[in-house]
Design a protein around this motif. Sequence first.
Motif, PDB file in Angstrom:
ATOM      1  N   PRO A 266      -8.398   3.115  -0.396  1.00 52.28           N
ATOM      2  CA  PRO A 266      -8.570   1.461  -0.920  1.00 52.28           C
ATOM      3  C   PRO A 266      -9.633   1.792  -1.775  1.00 52.28           C
ATOM      4  CG  PRO A 266      -8.957   1.691   1.553  1.00 52.28           C
ATOM      5  CD  PRO A 266      -8.820   3.187   1.283  1.00 52.28           C
TER       6      PRO A 266
ATOM      7  N   TRP B 299      -4.343   6.524   3.021  1.00 56.00           N
ATOM      8  CA  TRP B 299      -4.589   5.965   1.709  1.00 56.00           C
ATOM      9  C   TRP B 299      -5.753   5.744   1.315  1.00 56.00           C
ATOM     10  CZ3 TRP B 299      -3.737   2.780   5.627  1.00 56.00           C
ATOM     11  CH2 TRP B 299      -4.473   1.500   5.511  1.00 56.00           C
TER      12      TRP B 299
ATOM     13  N   LYS C  90       0.843  -1.212  -0.122  1.00 56.89           N
ATOM     14  CA  LYS C  90       0.061   0.017  -0.112  1.00 56.89           C
ATOM     15  C   LYS C  90       0.910   1.265  -0.163  1.00 56.89           C
ATOM     16  CE  LYS C  90      -3.740  -2.134   2.242  1.00 56.89           C
ATOM     17  NZ  LYS C  90      -3.656  -3.394   3.049  1.00 56.89           N
TER      18      LYS C  90
ATOM     19  N   ALA D 126       0.298   5.662  -1.147  1.00 57.52           N
ATOM     20  CA  ALA D 126      -0.140   6.181  -0.135  1.00 57.52           C
ATOM     21  C   ALA D 126       0.471   7.640   0.267  1.00 57.52           C
ATOM     22  CB  ALA D 126       0.257   5.383   1.398  1.00 57.52           C
TER      23      ALA D 126
END
Length: 154
Positions: free
Chosen positions: A71, A69, A47, A51
């Motif tokens: 999703p 971040w 991730k 981010a």
Amino acid sequence: MTSTHPYSVDVRRLHAFSAVELYALLKLRVDVFVVEQACAYPELDGKDPEALHLRLLINGETAAYARLWRPADAPPRIGRVLVAPDHRGKRLGDAVMQEAIRVCALHFPGEPIALSAQSHLERFYRSLGFTPTSAEYVEDDIPHIDMQRPAGHS
């Protein structure tokens, strides 16, 4: 303008870090989340490249950190929140979360903010406007609870 805080705020994407800065940041995350919490889990979870990485810096050193971040098909999230061991007891947990909320509101205006809280920190996150959205569950041998802060919450 002079800051009244003992820290400066740095927000950037992964690619904007030098190799030395990135190494120090990832080492701090592993030291806190894997070593200190005695929790073997995939700290490098894929991730980070997408981010925003928020750091509170004191004398050029990361004193506190949070990863922000979005999703797919979910509200933006705050995660990997930490205060470096040498900087604990200075109310930086509150400060890094206030900055993370501010940056989320700037980059994801009008959206709620989600997080997965370690259960023992539920009261802390409630004080910042987050409310539980799940029952308690165990992740990586640590009790957690999902929480969300409504859009526009002041």
